[in-house]
Design a protein around this motif. Structure first.
Motif, PDB file in Angstrom:
ATOM      1  N   LEU A   1     -47.387 -61.738 -85.722  1.00 23.35           N
ATOM      2  CA  LEU A   1     -48.192 -60.898 -85.420  1.00 23.35           C
ATOM      3  C   LEU A   1     -48.211 -59.273 -86.086  1.00 23.35           C
ATOM      4  O   LEU A   1     -49.216 -58.788 -86.712  1.00 23.35           O
ATOM      5  CB  LEU A   1     -47.938 -60.539 -83.927  1.00 23.35           C
ATOM      6  N   ALA A   2     -47.037 -59.096 -86.690  1.00 23.86           N
ATOM      7  CA  ALA A   2     -46.956 -58.038 -87.418  1.00 23.86           C
ATOM      8  C   ALA A   2     -47.329 -58.037 -88.747  1.00 23.86           C
ATOM      9  O   ALA A   2     -48.153 -57.406 -89.264  1.00 23.86           O
ATOM     10  CB  ALA A   2     -45.324 -57.586 -87.412  1.00 23.86           C
ATOM     11  N   ILE A   3     -47.158 -59.271 -89.312  1.00 22.29           N
ATOM     12  CA  ILE A   3     -47.624 -59.507 -90.581  1.00 22.29           C
ATOM     13  C   ILE A   3     -49.176 -59.474 -90.625  1.00 22.29           C
ATOM     14  O   ILE A   3     -49.943 -58.999 -91.740  1.00 22.29           O
ATOM     15  CB  ILE A   3     -47.209 -61.228 -91.092  1.00 22.29           C
ATOM     16  N   CYS A   4     -49.758 -60.163 -89.755  1.00 23.90           N
ATOM     17  CA  CYS A   4     -51.191 -60.358 -89.538  1.00 23.90           C
ATOM     18  C   CYS A   4     -51.898 -58.950 -89.493  1.00 23.90           C
ATOM     19  O   CYS A   4     -52.899 -58.396 -90.003  1.00 23.90           O
ATOM     20  CB  CYS A   4     -51.740 -61.319 -88.401  1.00 23.90           C
ATOM     21  N   ALA A   5     -51.165 -58.028 -88.560  1.00 20.06           N
ATOM     22  CA  ALA A   5     -51.847 -56.801 -88.307  1.00 20.06           C
ATOM     23  C   ALA A   5     -51.661 -55.749 -89.659  1.00 20.06           C
ATOM     24  O   ALA A   5     -52.524 -55.224 -89.912  1.00 20.06           O
ATOM     25  CB  ALA A   5     -50.942 -56.023 -87.162  1.00 20.06           C
TER      26      ALA A   5
ATOM     27  N   GLY B   1     -51.066 -45.821 -92.708  1.00 17.81           N
ATOM     28  CA  GLY B   1     -49.829 -45.399 -91.899  1.00 17.81           C
ATOM     29  C   GLY B   1     -49.507 -46.417 -90.976  1.00 17.81           C
ATOM     30  O   GLY B   1     -48.115 -46.887 -90.867  1.00 17.81           O
ATOM     31  N   VAL B   2     -50.402 -47.109 -90.128  1.00 16.68           N
ATOM     32  CA  VAL B   2     -50.233 -48.073 -88.946  1.00 16.68           C
ATOM     33  C   VAL B   2     -49.768 -49.303 -89.971  1.00 16.68           C
ATOM     34  O   VAL B   2     -48.832 -50.014 -89.143  1.00 16.68           O
ATOM     35  CB  VAL B   2     -51.357 -48.198 -88.237  1.00 16.68           C
ATOM     36  N   ALA B   3     -50.174 -49.508 -91.193  1.00 12.68           N
ATOM     37  CA  ALA B   3     -49.989 -50.857 -91.919  1.00 12.68           C
ATOM     38  C   ALA B   3     -48.651 -50.643 -92.262  1.00 12.68           C
ATOM     39  O   ALA B   3     -47.988 -51.695 -92.037  1.00 12.68           O
ATOM     40  CB  ALA B   3     -50.871 -50.913 -92.928  1.00 12.68           C
ATOM     41  N   ALA B   4     -48.025 -49.312 -92.562  1.00 11.54           N
ATOM     42  CA  ALA B   4     -46.667 -49.428 -93.154  1.00 11.54           C
ATOM     43  C   ALA B   4     -45.716 -49.605 -91.953  1.00 11.54           C
ATOM     44  O   ALA B   4     -44.635 -50.125 -92.065  1.00 11.54           O
ATOM     45  CB  ALA B   4     -46.612 -47.943 -93.858  1.00 11.54           C
ATOM     46  N   ALA B   5     -46.286 -49.037 -90.783  1.00 11.48           N
ATOM     47  CA  ALA B   5     -45.386 -49.032 -89.593  1.00 11.48           C
ATOM     48  C   ALA B   5     -45.092 -50.766 -88.924  1.00 11.48           C
ATOM     49  O   ALA B   5     -44.091 -51.131 -88.634  1.00 11.48           O
ATOM     50  CB  ALA B   5     -46.022 -48.319 -88.204  1.00 11.48           C
ATOM     51  N   CYS B   6     -46.342 -51.667 -89.259  1.00 14.40           N
ATOM     52  CA  CYS B   6     -46.407 -52.884 -88.885  1.00 14.40           C
ATOM     53  C   CYS B   6     -45.312 -53.689 -89.791  1.00 14.40           C
ATOM     54  O   CYS B   6     -44.287 -54.511 -89.658  1.00 14.40           O
ATOM     55  CB  CYS B   6     -47.486 -53.634 -89.321  1.00 14.40           C
ATOM     56  N   ALA B   7     -45.127 -53.380 -91.244  1.00  7.04           N
ATOM     57  CA  ALA B   7     -43.984 -53.657 -92.106  1.00  7.04           C
ATOM     58  C   ALA B   7     -42.824 -53.227 -91.523  1.00  7.04           C
ATOM     59  O   ALA B   7     -41.691 -53.931 -91.823  1.00  7.04           O
ATOM     60  CB  ALA B   7     -44.350 -53.365 -93.481  1.00  7.04           C
ATOM     61  N   GLY B   8     -42.729 -51.887 -91.280  1.00 10.41           N
ATOM     62  CA  GLY B   8     -41.343 -51.475 -90.684  1.00 10.41           C
ATOM     63  C   GLY B   8     -41.011 -52.368 -89.445  1.00 10.41           C
ATOM     64  O   GLY B   8     -39.694 -52.790 -89.335  1.00 10.41           O
ATOM     65  N   PHE B   9     -41.987 -52.688 -88.634  1.00  8.98           N
ATOM     66  CA  PHE B   9     -41.589 -53.508 -87.395  1.00  8.98           C
ATOM     67  C   PHE B   9     -41.101 -54.988 -87.781  1.00  8.98           C
ATOM     68  O   PHE B   9     -40.128 -55.545 -87.277  1.00  8.98           O
ATOM     69  CB  PHE B   9     -43.054 -53.664 -86.487  1.00  8.98           C
ATOM     70  N   LEU B  10     -41.608 -55.475 -89.014  1.00 11.65           N
ATOM     71  CA  LEU B  10     -41.607 -56.887 -89.507  1.00 11.65           C
ATOM     72  C   LEU B  10     -39.948 -56.843 -89.925  1.00 11.65           C
ATOM     73  O   LEU B  10     -39.154 -57.839 -89.707  1.00 11.65           O
ATOM     74  CB  LEU B  10     -42.205 -57.058 -90.755  1.00 11.65           C
TER      75      LEU B  10
END
Lengths: 464, 104
Positions: free
Chosen positions: A127-131, A226-235
């Motif tokens: 999910l994080a990757i796709c987002a 910024g949100v895309a970077a946060a998704c990677a941070g989540f990953l």
């Protein structure tokens, strides 16, 4: 040992997060802004080097390919510094857009690799990757279009059912993402289809939005990245990326809303592009004649005035006339004229753009009046010099309910004793509407390129 | 064991959500009193900060097997683009703010 390394890494990320917060906070005050930027940069450097040297996996192995990493960092630093150092101040908005697109592309590329390293049953990760992939790609292609528009490579394109097409496309993107996440094997075909659709969505999303609204769009895409970077941070469960990304995501959204507020428009209104929709309708309405003024007359008017207010707009930026503008100010002050600048919040192509340009030309900070203050001054101003500004001084914003800019706060230059408007031609401004101000008896027009006109004015004034 | 693992990952998820929510409020709080003259530098500074994504790119490139040429190429490009975002962003912001300073 490994525990210690990852602990130090954690502390380095904490330091980085704190510098990002401090940096943003300091960036919002004029006195501390430059230091704030520097502090955030130092924090970023700490985070990057800590990542390279301290990252270990479960087996205690560090990162490989360090030489490649350093080459990429080195080349990126060289190109980035060079581009940022040589860009003209007037081209600042497109530069920011370009850098934002790079960040979005970076997020998308991470997703492309990571999706192959993920097991089909790790749904949260997928999910994080796709987002990250979707948001990063949209941010990339959208930023490129915004960049193209600001450099004049292409104009606004509106076609029927645009909104439906966009909504439909977004639905397909989301459904496809669902398929990728819940399928048992990762299909490359689906992945590349998804990427292609996202690129298309970014293009269609930005293409119809009016050129004058690009700053708002860039700010919005900025928060997307910024949100895309946060998704990677989540990953990666990486707190520096998570905090930095979310911080920019939320701050960027607020900044976008503040920008819209400065134009008295809603975000939806900007995104659906009310400006472009009404464009051609009103341009050809009935009007009297405009009065032209000669350079010599304009010079005399200004030389013998007590107070002169300069209203700079995008025309000044395009003509690179900020230095000539400062020359005019100095020439007039030698004659004992009080000169100030009235800065509309959205003058130029980005809020604060005019301040940056005039600061570059050494104009004193105290001479730049914000809109509310300037509006109280116009009544005792003898001459207002409008330099390449149009919509921000258009009285239609107050008088004409039909006007697309109705409700936008403007500079009330018509309260001054006389107004000189410098424009290249009688063409309408970015909102594509005529300006009644130009036809008023107290207004006179001084046609020509802002820089040439200003230089000639300065020599006329000095000769007086 | 499975339960423990699930519990841990659940805790971690909650922790992340916690951080996200706090950061959203912090971002709003930090930005909301900014004078309009600083909108451009601030946008540019925030633009540089989201370049923190380069960390992810570094981790990706650092874990790719050197024999996997396509992945190496993609990872290399990602680090390069991320660096452009970070370095370009900070330098451009500094240049803007340098001009603000001079006039005082």
């Amino acid at each position: 040992m490994n525990l210690i390394l990852s602990d130090i890494l954690g502390i380095a990320y904490l330091v980085a997060s704190v510098t990002f917060i401090l940096g943003l906070k300091m960036l919002s005050k004029p006195d501390t802004a430059r230091r704030g930027n520097l502090i955030a940069a130092v924090g970023m450097a700490i985070a990057i080097f800590a990542t390279i040297f301290l990252t270990v996996d479960e087996n205690g192995a560090g990162l490989q390919n360090k030489i490649l990493i350093f080459i990429a960092l080195g080349v990126g630093t060289l190109i980035g510094t060079r581009a940022a150092r040589t860009v003209q101040m007037t081209q600042m908005p497109q530069m920011v857009s370009l850098f934002n697109g790079m960040g979005g592309a970076c997020a998308a590329l991470i997703g492309i690799i990571e999706i192959y390293h993920t097991q089909p049953d790790e749904k949260g990760k997928l999910l994080a990757i796709c987002a990250g992939l979707i948001i990063g790609t949209i941010s990339f292609s959208g930023s490129m279009i915004a960049w193209g528009k600001l450099t004049g490579k292409f104009g606004d394109k509106v076609f029927p059912l645009q909104q439906f097409l966009n909504i439909g496309l977004m639905t397909i993107i989301l459904v496809l993402a669902g398929v990728i996440i819940f399928s048992t094997t990762i299909s490359p075909v689906l992945l590349y289809m998804e990427l292609l659709l996202c690129v298309g969505y970014g293009i269609l999303f930005v293409l119809p939005i009016g050129g004058a609204d690009m700053p708002v769009v860039i700010s919005l895409l900025n928060s997307f990245t910024g949100v895309a970077a946060a998704c990677a941070g989540f990953l990666y469960n990486n707190k520096a990326m998570l905090t930095g990304g979310i911080l920019v995501g939320s701050a960027g959204t607020i900044l976008t809303i503040l920008m819209c507020k400065a134009m008295n428009r809603s975000l939806t209104n900007v995104l659906i592009g009310a400006f472009s929709a009404n464009k051609t309708k009103q341009v050809e309405s009935e009007h009297g004649d405009v009065r032209e003024v000669s350079l010599a007359d304009a010079a005399v008017m200004m030389s013998y005035a007590k107070r002169v207010m300069i209203v700079p707009g995008y025309g000044l930026a395009v003509a690179q006339a900020q230095h000539s503008c400062h020359e005019l100010e100095k020439a007039l002050e030698e004659k004992g004229v009080e000169v100030n600048y009235a800065i509309h919040p959205v003058a130029g192509r980005m809020p604060g753009h005019m301040n940056v340009l005039l600061a570059e030309a050494d104009v004193a900070y105290g001479k730049l009046l914000e809109m509310d203050e300037a509006n109280t001054q116009f009544a005792n101003t003898d001459v207002v010099m409008v330099l390449g500004a149009n919509d921000v001084v258009n009285p239609a914003a107050k008088n004409d309910k039909q006007s697309p800019i109705y409700g936008m706060p403007i500079l009330d230059v018509e309260n001054a004793r006389s107004v000189i408007v410098n424009k290249r031609s009688m063409n309408a401004g970015y909102a594509g509407i005529t300006n009644d101000l130009f036809y008023q008896p107290k207004t006179s027009m001084l046609f020509g390129d802002a820089k040439t006109v200003l230089q000639q004015l300065v020599s006329e004034i000095k000769a007086n | 064991m499975d339960h423990l693992f699930e519990f841990l990952s659940h805790q971690m998820f909650l922790q992340t959500v916690y951080v996200v929510v706090l950061m959203v409020f912090l971002g709003i709080e930090v930005i909301s009193h900014v004078p309009s003259i600083l909108h451009t530098p601030l946008m540019s500074g925030a633009n540089a900060i989201h370049g923190v994504i380069v960390i992810g790119a570094i981790i990706v490139l650092g874990k790719v097997d050197i024999s996997n040429i396509p992945a190496i190429l993609i990872g290399f490009t990602a680090v390069l683009l991320g660096t452009l975002n970070v370095v370009g962003g900070f330098v451009v912001t500094d240049r803007m703010l340098e001009m603000f300073k001079k006039k005082k």
